[in-house]
Design a protein around this motif. Structure first.
Motif, short mmCIF file in Angstrom:
data_model
loop_
_atom_site.label_atom_id
_atom_site.label_comp_id
_atom_site.label_asym_id
_atom_site.label_seq_id
_atom_site.Cartn_x
_atom_site.Cartn_y
_atom_site.Cartn_z
N ARG A 22 -4.59 8.68 0.15
CA ARG A 22 -4.03 8.74 -1.28
C ARG A 22 -2.91 10.11 -1.04
O ARG A 22 -3.75 10.87 -0.61
CB ARG A 22 -4.95 9.04 -1.94
CG ARG A 22 -4.60 9.23 -3.51
CD ARG A 22 -5.57 9.88 -4.53
NE ARG A 22 -5.18 9.68 -5.95
CZ ARG A 22 -5.39 10.55 -6.81
NH1 ARG A 22 -6.32 11.58 -6.69
NH2 ARG A 22 -5.23 10.48 -8.06
N ALA A 77 7.83 3.37 -3.51
CA ALA A 77 7.61 2.86 -4.88
C ALA A 77 8.13 3.84 -5.67
O ALA A 77 8.28 5.14 -5.21
CB ALA A 77 6.02 2.80 -5.05
N PRO A 117 5.98 0.99 -13.05
CA PRO A 117 6.21 0.96 -11.74
C PRO A 117 7.00 0.09 -11.02
O PRO A 117 7.35 -0.95 -11.60
CB PRO A 117 4.85 0.78 -11.15
CG PRO A 117 4.07 -0.04 -12.25
CD PRO A 117 4.89 0.18 -13.39
N TYR A 164 7.87 -1.60 -6.95
CA TYR A 164 7.36 -1.54 -5.69
C TYR A 164 8.08 -2.07 -4.40
O TYR A 164 8.89 -3.18 -5.00
CB TYR A 164 5.84 -1.95 -5.39
CG TYR A 164 4.86 -1.40 -6.20
CD1 TYR A 164 4.45 -1.80 -7.47
CD2 TYR A 164 4.26 -0.44 -5.67
CE1 TYR A 164 3.47 -1.36 -8.08
CE2 TYR A 164 3.00 0.47 -6.35
CZ TYR A 164 2.86 -0.34 -7.59
OH TYR A 164 2.01 0.53 -8.19
N LYS A 174 3.73 -4.30 -1.84
CA LYS A 174 2.96 -4.92 -3.26
C LYS A 174 1.68 -5.61 -2.89
O LYS A 174 1.48 -6.18 -2.04
CB LYS A 174 3.87 -5.77 -3.70
CG LYS A 174 5.13 -5.49 -4.33
CD LYS A 174 6.17 -6.76 -4.99
CE LYS A 174 7.20 -6.21 -5.72
NZ LYS A 174 8.30 -7.33 -6.16
N THR A 192 -0.55 1.39 -4.77
CA THR A 192 -0.39 1.87 -6.43
C THR A 192 0.39 3.18 -6.50
O THR A 192 -0.35 4.27 -5.90
CB THR A 192 -1.71 1.76 -7.00
OG1 THR A 192 -2.37 0.37 -6.70
CG2 THR A 192 -1.63 1.94 -8.43
N SER A 206 1.07 6.20 -9.15
CA SER A 206 0.60 6.46 -10.65
C SER A 206 1.20 8.18 -10.72
O SER A 206 1.51 8.77 -9.81
CB SER A 206 -0.75 6.43 -10.77
OG SER A 206 -1.60 7.42 -9.84
N GLN A 226 -1.60 5.75 -3.99
CA GLN A 226 -2.95 5.10 -3.36
C GLN A 226 -2.35 3.99 -2.38
O GLN A 226 -1.93 2.92 -2.91
CB GLN A 226 -3.80 4.64 -4.45
CG GLN A 226 -5.21 4.19 -4.00
CD GLN A 226 -5.97 4.98 -3.21
OE1 GLN A 226 -6.00 5.95 -3.66
NE2 GLN A 226 -6.52 4.79 -1.96
#
Length: 120
Positions: free
Chosen positions: A19, A49, A57, A59, A64, A68, A70, A81
């Motif tokens: 992360r 991203a 979002p 990507y 994909k 992720t 955020s 992540q």
């Protein structure tokens, strides 16, 4: 003056997770789209991203379903992540943000980069 500071890179085995975090600080009035880019040795920097200020979002096809993005607007921070990592994900990952400073001037800033290495 706005600074972007990344953290969270490292060495991980294929299939593992990491992360990344990127915090913006300085003379900030607002932050627009934030994103992550990466550059592998001998290759051009590419988009990984992005996420708008409203949380929408976008990507790269190559990530994909595995990555992720955020953000926490209260903390001026964007996260990435990364799951199911592959050796081809190995690169220096850079944070980018569109920032409006307290003089209401928009600029695009980059972090210093954080190394992600995925071993096979």
């Amino acid at each position: 003056q706005v600074q972007l500071v990344e953290s969270g890179g490292g060495l991980v085995q294929a299939g593992g997770s990491l992360r990344l975090s990127c915090a913006a600080s300085g003379s900030i009035f607002s932050i627009g789209t934030m994103g992550w880019y990466r550059q592998a040795p001998g290759k051009q920097r590419e988009l990984v991203a992005t996420i708008t200020s409203g949380g929408i979002p976008n990507y790269a096809d190559s990530v994909k379903g595995r990555f992720t993005i955020s953000r926490d607007n209260a903390k001026n921070t964007v996260y990435l992540q990364m799951n199911s990592l592959k050796p081809e994900d190995t690169a220096v990952y850079y944070c980018n943000a569109r920032v409006q400073d307290r003089s209401y001037v928009w600029t695009s800033g980059w972090g210093q980069g954080t190394q992600v290495t995925v071993s096979s």
